[in-house]
Design an enzyme around this catalytic site. Structure first.
Site, PDB file in Angstrom:
ATOM      1  N   ASP A 223       0.833  -1.207   0.000  1.00  0.00           N
ATOM      2  CA  ASP A 223       0.000   0.000   0.000  1.00  0.00           C
ATOM      3  C   ASP A 223       0.868   1.258   0.000  1.00  0.00           C
ATOM      4  OD1 ASP A 223      -2.783   1.011   0.348  1.00  0.00           O
ATOM      5  OD2 ASP A 223      -1.970   1.858   2.181  1.00  0.00           O
TER       6      ASP A 223
ATOM      7  N   GLU B 179      13.952 -15.766   0.562  1.00  0.00           N
ATOM      8  CA  GLU B 179      14.166 -16.831   1.551  1.00  0.00           C
ATOM      9  C   GLU B 179      13.201 -17.984   1.303  1.00  0.00           C
ATOM     10  OE1 GLU B 179      13.553 -14.934   5.352  1.00  0.00           O
ATOM     11  OE2 GLU B 179      15.247 -13.578   5.065  1.00  0.00           O
TER      12      GLU B 179
HETATM   13  C1  BGC Z   1      -5.645   2.146  -0.444  1.00  0.00           C
HETATM   14  C2  BGC Z   1      -6.776   2.959   0.074  1.00  0.00           C
HETATM   15  C3  BGC Z   1      -6.377   3.515   1.423  1.00  0.00           C
HETATM   16  C4  BGC Z   1      -5.036   4.245   1.356  1.00  0.00           C
HETATM   17  C5  BGC Z   1      -4.454   4.482   2.704  1.00  0.00           C
HETATM   18  C6  BGC Z   1      -4.620   3.245  -0.646  1.00  0.00           C
HETATM   19  O1  BGC Z   1      -3.821   3.192  -1.571  1.00  0.00           O
HETATM   20  O2  BGC Z   1      -5.916   1.469  -1.633  1.00  0.00           O
HETATM   21  O3  BGC Z   1      -7.966   2.246   0.158  1.00  0.00           O
HETATM   22  O4  BGC Z   1      -7.345   4.415   1.856  1.00  0.00           O
HETATM   23  O5  BGC Z   1      -4.105   3.518   0.636  1.00  0.00           O
HETATM   24  O6  BGC Z   1      -4.007   3.294   3.263  1.00  0.00           O
END
Ligand code: BGC
Length: 552
Positions: free
Chosen positions: A209, A259
């Site tokens: 993310d 790993e």
């Molecule tokens: C996720 C979102 C989220 C954000 C913060 C993004 O890229 O896909 O749904 O709100 O990251 O974590």
């Protein structure tokens, strides 16, 4: 513990069809109205019939659910509302038995404010070492009452929040999601341990993310950056996004992935417009793959689709060392569903349409249905991997007019609904055409489903040869037979400016008709089409796959 996926090849992800599960909205097994891991396991046969290679589960970790689980309070456990660690093991085992790999989301840029680290940091006085894992800062102005800098939160307002003791902390998303300080060795170690924790349980890969935001330039004075990540300098000099130092983190993660046998895969999310620097995340020495969201940001138009595909292929060829650059996405949990989005006129931004709660302009759902099916067939004929979002295989439209009191997304709530929230693409799936939650839950679903969901239910589509579900199943099965590692795409000349037409090196051809009149189909065997052919021609707003006589 679950075993690793049994069979090679290690780079299965390069051309995979990955199905994104937003667990809260997928299927509920225990009647609390929130989808869960056992619910997802119960639907694995449906996914096996769909033919997907992998599922990607968005966060299911313990979380106050301020940002749909992207506010993680414990990275190595399961939220009790969504299940237990044993449910993860059972899901992985059952998925692997069906030949489906499992990818989980890792959220390294920020934690929840309920994470033990942040609770300790908040309780500690300014300057205490407990605060070093986050970005705490004194304010600006005579009495420090102004934020330390002009940095903005993606969810509206300042990216700084002040504590009663006078210090401010950084949060690029909601104030309940404090940003971690990646210069801190504990943070680095914790995430390596977390990757191993899930890889040891048989997880095949990770979706990372906000991968481009981890490294920040906190040197004094803090530099101005009021524009989020929409337009970044392309030299790594932005103070917040896409800095060179972030790659060192991913090199260390790669060592963890290696790993394992097979090595774990990873895909980076960077929301900034795709440019040459995007592919750096996909280097084999780093995450291996990176999302390209350009298709998901495109309006329905031949020129924009053509532009996106050409640019992506050219970038991919230029960065041949970064083999995982070719990824395609049309829908996700963050944007209006493409069955609605593509019905909008090209000059209307989907967010603006959501802001009007779908009132302006009114969209024609039949247009959206046709265009979405056509766009999907185009995407599935391209080299690289395709990421599907749950419900798109049912042709589900966006729900832009949920009751205000039901909305939960912090983007909408923080801005008093001035900014468009993302609830409308997160409405729980309809599994059956009848029943109070269309088979999603025996309880009351956490977001209400509109009555108009009934005809989209999986049970009414499953045996209907004309349904979108059937189209996805056929397309994914055919793609499996036709997809090849060679990424060459030959554009076929056409005098018709409404047509996009390409051939893969094994003779598989795809023709998309963006125009308003049927388009001539060259001689060949039609393999699949998103609408019935019209006297042998490809109707407007539809796509056909075919092969010419003599093609291998
Ligand atoms: C996720 C979102 C989220 C954000 C913060 C993004 O890229 O896909 O749904 O709100 O990251 O974590």
């Amino acid at each position: 513990m679950s075993a690793s996926f049994p069979s090679a090849p290690a780079d299965w992800w390069r051309s995979a069809v990955v199905y994104q599960i937003y667990p809260r909205s997928f299927a509920d097994s225990d009647g609390d109205g929130i989808g869960d891991l056992a619910g997802a396991r119960a639907r694995l046969d449906y996914l096996a019939d769909l033919g997907v290679d992998a599922i990607w589960l968005t966060p299911f970790y313990p979380s106050p659910l301020v940002d749909g689980g992207y506010d993680v309070a414990d990275y190595q456990d399961v939220d009790p509302r969504l299940g237990t660690l044993q449910d993860v093991d059972a899901l992985v085992l059952a998925a692997h038995r069906r030949g489906i790999r499992v990818i989980v989301d890792i959220v390294p840029n920020h934690t929840s404010d309920q994470h033990p680290w942040f609770r300790a940091a908040r309780a500690a006085p300014p300057g205490d070492p407990a605060r070093r894992r986050y970005h705490f800062h004194d304010g600006s102005g005579p009495d420090g009452a102004e934020p330390p800098s002009d940095w903005r939160s993606h969810f509206g307002g300042s990216a700084w929040e002040r504590l009663p003791d006078g210090q401010w902390y950084l949060h690029l998303f909601s104030r309940e999601q404090p940003d971690l300080n990646w210069d801190d060795p504990d943070v680095r170690q914790y995430f390596q341990d977390t990757l191993r924790f899930w890889a040891d349980r048989g997880i095949d890969g990770f979706r990372v993310d906000v991968a481009h935001a981890l490294a920040k330039d906190m040197s004094e004075p803090l530099r101005s950056q009021p524009t989020l990540d929409a337009a970044l300098p392309q030299d790594g000099t932005d103070p917040l996004y896409d800095r060179d130092e972030v790659h060192e983190v991913y090199r260390s993660w790669r060592r963890v992935f290696e790993e394992y046998d097979p090595p774990r895969m990873a895909v980076a999310e960077t929301w900034a417009p795709t440019n040459d620097r995007t592919y750096l995340y996909a280097r084999p020495t780093e995450l291996g793959q990176v999302f390209d969201f350009s298709l998901l940001k495109s309006a329905w138009s031949r020129d924009s689709f053509l532009g996106v595909v050409r640019r992506a292929l050219a970038d991919h060829a230029r960065h041949a060392d970064a083999g995982g650059g070719l990824t395609w996405v049309l829908s996700s949990h963050d944007v209006p569903r493409h069955a609605s989005r593509l019905a909008l006129p090209p000059d209307v931004a989907p967010e603006d349409w959501v802001r009007t709660r779908g009132a302006s302009p009114r969209i024609d759902l039949e247009t959206g249905r046709r265009r979405a099916r056509a766009a999907t067939l185009m995407m599935l004929a391209l080299p690289g991997s395709a990421y599907l979002y749950q419900g798109e295989e049912l042709g589900l439209p966006e729900v832009p007019d949920l009751p205000l009191e039901a909305l939960q997304d912090p983007i909408g709530r923080r801005s008093d609904h001035d900014l468009p929230g993302r609830d409308g693409c997160r409405v729980p799936l309809p599994w059956t055409s009848t029943g109070p939650t269309f088979g999603f839950s025996t309880g009351r679903s956490w977001l209400p489903q509109p009555p108009s969901f009934a005809p989209y239910a999986a049970d009414v589509q499953t045996d209907d040869p004309a349904s979108t579900l059937t189209l996805y199943r056929r397309a994914i099965a055919l793609r499996k037979a036709l997809q090849e590692p060679d990424t060459t795409v030959t554009w076929l000349s056409t005098d018709d400016p409404g047509v996009l037409h390409f051939r893969r090196s094994n003779g598989w051809e795809c023709l998309v008709n963006f125009g308003t009149v049927p388009s001539e189909l060259p001689d060949g065997q039609v393999l699949l089409s998103s609408e019935p052919l019209d006297g042998g021609k490809v109707p407007p707003e539809s796509t056909a796959w075919f092969r010419r006589p003599g093609a291998e």
